[in-house]
Design an enzyme around this catalytic site. Structure first.
Site, PDB file in Angstrom:
ATOM      1  CG  ASP A 297      -2.162   4.261  -1.639  1.00  0.00           C
ATOM      2  OD1 ASP A 297      -2.871   4.236  -2.662  1.00  0.00           O
ATOM      3  OD2 ASP A 297      -2.208   3.397  -0.752  1.00  0.00           O
TER       4      ASP A 297
ATOM      5  CB  SER B 219      -0.953  -0.032   1.198  1.00  0.00           C
ATOM      6  OG  SER B 219      -2.009   0.856   0.993  1.00  0.00           O
TER       7      SER B 219
END
Ligand code: MG
Length: 460
Positions: free
Chosen positions: A242, A99
């Protein structure tokens, strides 16, 4: 190697490569999932991390050895993997990513056939198989097949365009700055914006697992290049993601970075006009502004523990209209149950186009409440006792308490403002977050709550 430590965290497995997670563990994870599924097909994709291809190969090898088939999706955003797992009827989806964590991290997010992240009970079963090493073994004749699919992103973009007023947005010829942060969004967002007739400028737009451009977490401090570009080019909107692109942060035409809970409030207002359900789901750490905006729009909010899967589960169970997290997660159940940053971007452009107003002027209707944070040291072994005691003394001490929430930490909601007390999952501290409509009230709540937490610590 820390084999017996807990494998799954808030969202799948996320560990430092080399010391906490390696290629052998990935192989075992693949075998574990194959053993759990017994048969079927798993979609595997990854973000741009340097460890990604190797980990994906190991996962695939593990799955194939159990007789389960694998389809490889290459480098794509996490939401694309989740959506396409459901749409193409696969039995599970694996996203190799850590992530927004720094580049030395790696990991795997698990998705079910229903486009939702795996629930804790399935994760526990996988973890049990992983530790028992009792894997299903296929003979040479029964091994799984591997194939690849290079059209997942194109299909995702097609679905997105079906869900917004493309002509209206195109007619405005918006200028948009996209900052994928060298992550998986490089392969989707700029192309989606082009389809919407936008003039697109990208920054940090090449896939690079070293994250050379900026920190992977999109927030004000890491978006200085994007903000400068908006100011210099007169762009209408900034979009930042992200590493695996399940999060998105929007920046106005004046360079203001908008917190996720404000954007959820903004989109919820619109959604509630047409949806049958009037429920909006968010996490305990979202602003009270969200509750107030939703209430004004005739809806109600439900709060869950932090984590996008928690939000998705609640959305599904409550048949909610939409939901999200303050960190930049947006979930639209009419589409699917994974975070959907791209549809959020489409919807913002659509509202801008329909109202003929800039995002900056539209979002001013959603106020900003001052937020304050602090922390108090607390040894890990004392955390349960401290929280138990605080759940008794803190609400009593605060006055004007409207609601006490214990879904994740201790949330005390007051007539004006709230305080959230949560033990850190990684550090020996207790975190205190406060919010109120005015700075002075926020300060007072924080001061009061902090002294109560400190006093409580002394009595343990
Ligand atoms: Mg992410």
């Amino acid at each position: 190697m820390t084999i017996m430590t807990k494998l799954f965290g808030t969202t799948g497995v996320r560990k430092i490569y080399g010391t906490e997670f390696d290629v052998e563990m990935a192989l075992k994870l693949g075998k574990s999932l194959g053993t759990y599924l017994k048969e079927g097909t798993v979609l595997i994709a990854r973000d741009a991390r340097t460890t990604g291809l190797m980990i994906a190969d190991a996962l695939s090898a593990g799955l194939l050895s159990t007789g389960v088939n694998v389809v490889r999706g290459g480098i794509i955003p996490t939401p694309t993997l989740a959506l396409m797992t459901r749409e193409l009827g696969y039995d599970a989806g694996l996203m190799v990513t850590a992530s927004h964590n720094p580049p030395e991290y790696t990991g795997v997010k698990f998705w079910g056939a229903d486009s939702m992240g795996l629930t804790q009970d399935v994760e526990s079963k996988l973890e049990e198989i992983f530790h028992s090493e009792q894997y299903q073994v296929a003979t040479w004749k029964k091994l799984g097949n591997e194939s690849s699919n290079g059209t997942l992103v194109a299909s995702h973009i097609e679905r997105l365009l079906e869900r917004c007023d493309v002509d209206k947005i195109r007619s405005k010829k918006y200028k948009v700055i996209v900052d994928p942060g060298n992550g998986a969004a490089c392969v989707l967002t700029p192309y989606l914006m082009q389809e919407l007739g936008c003039k697109v400028v990208t920054v940090n737009g090449q896939l690079d697992g070293h994250f050379p451009g900026r920190k992977s977490e999109p927030e004000k401090e890491s978006l200085t290049d994007l903000i400068r570009l908006i100011e210099n080019t007169g762009a209408d909107l900034g979009i930042a993601h992200d590493g695996d692109s399940d999060r998105v942060v929007f920046v106005t035409e004046t360079g203001e970075v908008i917190r996720g809970d404000r954007t959820i409030a903004f989109l919820a207002q619109e959604y509630l006009k047409t949806t049958a359900s009037k429920t909006i789901v968010t996490t305990v750490d979202s602003s009270q502004v969200l509750d107030e905006t939703v209430k004004k729009a005739g809806g109600e909010t439900i709060r869950t523990p932090v984590g996008d899967i928690q939000v998705a589960i609640k959305i599904r169970d409550e048949d909610a209209a939409m939901g999200g997290e303050a960190c930049g997660v947006f979930i639209f159940p009419e589409f699917h149950l994974a975070p959907e940053p791209f549809l959020a971007a489409c919807k913002i452009l659509e509202i801008m186009a329909k109202t003929d107003k800039s995002f900056g002027s539209l979002i001013t209707n959603i106020p900003i409440y001052p937020l304050q944070k602090s922390k108090v040291p607390c040894a890990n072994e004392l955390k349960p006792k401290a929280m138990e005691k605080l759940s008794d003394v803190l609400p009593k001490a605060m006055g004007d308490v409207v609601e006490v929430l214990t879904v994740d930490g201790l949330g005390v909601f007051l007539k004006k403002g709230w305080v959230l007390v949560r033990p850190s999952g990684t550090e020996p501290i207790i975190r205190i977050t406060c919010e109120a409509p005015e700075e002075e009230i926020t300060q007072n709540i924080l001061k009061q709550a902090k002294s109560i937490v400190e006093e409580t610590m002394e009595t343990l």
